[in-house]
Write an enzyme that holds these catalytic residues in place. Structure first.
Site, PDB file in Angstrom:
ATOM      1  N   LYS A   1     -11.592   0.862 -15.631  1.00 15.71           N
ATOM      2  CA  LYS A   1     -12.052  -0.484 -15.269  1.00 15.71           C
ATOM      3  C   LYS A   1     -12.368  -1.316 -16.512  1.00 15.71           C
ATOM      4  CE  LYS A   1     -11.571   0.073 -10.847  1.00 15.71           C
ATOM      5  NZ  LYS A   1     -10.462  -0.600 -10.169  1.00 15.71           N
TER       6      LYS A   1
ATOM      7  N   THR B   1     -17.262   0.487   1.682  1.00 12.80           N
ATOM      8  CA  THR B   1     -15.867   0.773   2.020  1.00 12.80           C
ATOM      9  C   THR B   1     -15.681   2.284   2.043  1.00 12.80           C
ATOM     10  OG1 THR B   1     -15.233   0.815  -0.290  1.00 12.80           O
ATOM     11  CG2 THR B   1     -15.011  -1.306   0.843  1.00 12.80           C
TER      12      THR B   1
ATOM     13  N   ASN C   1      -5.292  -4.698  -6.842  1.00 14.95           N
ATOM     14  CA  ASN C   1      -6.562  -4.171  -6.346  1.00 14.95           C
ATOM     15  C   ASN C   1      -6.559  -2.680  -6.032  1.00 14.95           C
ATOM     16  OD1 ASN C   1      -9.138  -4.378  -4.610  1.00 14.95           O
ATOM     17  ND2 ASN C   1      -7.570  -3.791  -3.109  1.00 14.95           N
TER      18      ASN C   1
ATOM     19  N   ASP D   1       4.052   2.671  -4.359  1.00 16.81           N
ATOM     20  CA  ASP D   1       3.131   3.436  -5.195  1.00 16.81           C
ATOM     21  C   ASP D   1       2.965   2.599  -6.460  1.00 16.81           C
ATOM     22  OD1 ASP D   1       1.883   5.044  -7.035  1.00 16.81           O
ATOM     23  OD2 ASP D   1       3.071   6.835  -6.594  1.00 16.81           O
ATOM     24  N   VAL D   2       1.777   2.076  -6.671  1.00 18.21           N
ATOM     25  CA  VAL D   2       1.582   1.117  -7.768  1.00 18.21           C
ATOM     26  C   VAL D   2       1.721   1.736  -9.159  1.00 18.21           C
ATOM     27  CG1 VAL D   2       0.216  -0.599  -6.510  1.00 18.21           C
ATOM     28  CG2 VAL D   2      -0.944   1.367  -7.578  1.00 18.21           C
TER      29      VAL D   2
ATOM     30  N   TYR E   1     -12.712   6.701 -14.288  1.00 14.80           N
ATOM     31  CA  TYR E   1     -12.815   5.468 -13.486  1.00 14.80           C
ATOM     32  C   TYR E   1     -13.423   4.349 -14.332  1.00 14.80           C
ATOM     33  CZ  TYR E   1     -14.098   2.366  -9.610  1.00 14.80           C
ATOM     34  OH  TYR E   1     -14.229   1.287  -8.770  1.00 14.80           O
TER      35      TYR E   1
ATOM     36  N   ASP F   1       0.861  -1.190   0.000  1.00 18.63           N
ATOM     37  CA  ASP F   1       0.000   0.000   0.000  1.00 18.63           C
ATOM     38  C   ASP F   1       0.892   1.234   0.000  1.00 18.63           C
ATOM     39  OD1 ASP F   1      -3.287   0.127   0.948  1.00 18.63           O
ATOM     40  OD2 ASP F   1      -2.170   2.005   0.794  1.00 18.63           O
TER      41      ASP F   1
END
Ligand SMILES: NC(=O)c1ccc[n+]([C@@H]2O[C@H](COP(=O)([O-])OP(=O)(O)OC[C@H]3O[C@@H](n4cnc5c(N)ncnc54)[C@H](O)[C@@H]3O)[C@@H](O)[C@H]2O)c1
Length: 270
Positions: free
Chosen positions: A173, A204, A101, A74-75, A169, A53
């Site tokens: 996806k 969440t 994810n 940092d992805v 977004y 994370d």
């Protein structure tokens, strides 16, 4: 619609199945929400879990809870992503599962009419480029062992359009879905399965933040959920554990909807 199906009983949080003993699972976005619930579930099924994370505090807490390894990453950064999978391999000897994810859904990503190029690019980087980077880094380790399961988090908005748009977004996806399908096809004969997980709306922080200030928008969404409620993160984690395990040995290149029936519904508003 006033009735809703009950949330799962808490005893489902202690699964009796141990399908991932000896496997190493890397989870990005491990500190919160779906990632955090999945860390718990994969560990409960016996996996060594590597918790990645950008948020050091929550990521460390997730790892500490399950006796796993925390890696701050940092992805969107290629070198950091490579280092993440290298650490997983060096620590536990294999990379068997990658749950890619981490994702964001910022408020400045909205209608195409108001979303600027900065917001568009930021969301593409975190939600889509990151999945490309994680798959690119994970697959060579999996090829060496001749097995692996990659689960990439897409969303139900990858398969249906929302009137309350978050344009970047949704597009990100859709990209995750298409990329996962293609990778699943390309590497199937090497024992590597790649699936896109498509959750419906989940209770969440990401969703709570989005709708806290706008209950009308939230209510408008709930009308479209046949079970009458949002998912609990544990229900999504259970699907990830299944996809990660050999129980899903013939599930590949799939768009795996866990959406309470949203994508299958034709709903007439009251
Ligand atoms: N919550 C929902 O309703 C829902 C529905 C469908 C799909 N999803 C997807 O599920 C995934 C997880 O969502 P969530 O609701 O659990 O979100 P969350 O905000 O609770 O958790 C996301 C985690 O990702 C981390 N993260 C953000 N940017 C990062 C980066 N650059 N590098 C590394 N880590 C980073 C955050 O620190 C956080 O811990 C996302 O990809 C999201 O798009 C969520």
């Amino acid at each position: 619609m006033t009735d809703s199906a009950p949330a799962p009983a808490s005893d489902t949080e202690s699964p009796v199945c141990r399908r991932l003993v000896g496997r190493t699972a890397v989870v990005t976005g491990a500190g919160s929400g779906i990632g955090r619930a999945t860390v718990r579930r994969l560990a409960a099924e016996g996996a060594h879990v590597v918790c990645a994370d950008i948020d050091e505090e929550t990521g460390k807490a997730a790892a500490a809870e399950v006796g796993g390894l925390f890696v701050r990453v940092d992805v969107t950064d290629p070198e950091q992503v490579e280092a993440l999978f290298r650490s997983a391999h060096d620590t536990y000897g294999s990379v068997d599962v990658a749950f890619n994810n981490a994702g964001i859904s910022p408020p400045d990503d909205d209608s195409i009419l108001t979303t600027g190029l900065d917001a568009w690019r930021r969301v593409q980087e975190v939600n889509l480029t990151s999945v490309y980077l994680c798959c690119k880094a994970a697959i060579p380790y999996m090829r060496r062992r001749g097995r692996g399961s990659i689960v990439n988090t897409a969303s139900f908005v990858a398969v249906m359009g929302a009137a309350t748009s978050q344009i970047s977004y949704t597009a990100s996806k859709g990209g995750v879905l298409a990329m996962s399908r293609e990778l699943g096809v390309q590497f199937a004969r090497e024992g590597i399965r790649v699936n896109a997980l498509c959750p419906g709306p989940v209770n969440t922080p990401l969703l709570k933040e989005l709708f806290a200030k706008d209950p009308e928008r939230a209510a408008r969404r709930l009308v479209h959920v046949p079970v009458g409620r949002f998912a609990e993160p544990e229900e999504i984690a259970a699907a990830v554990a299944f996809l990660a395990s050999d129980d899903a040995s013939f599930v590949n290149a799939a768009e795996f909807l866990v959406d309470g029936g949203i994508a299958g519904a034709y709903v007439t508003p009251l």
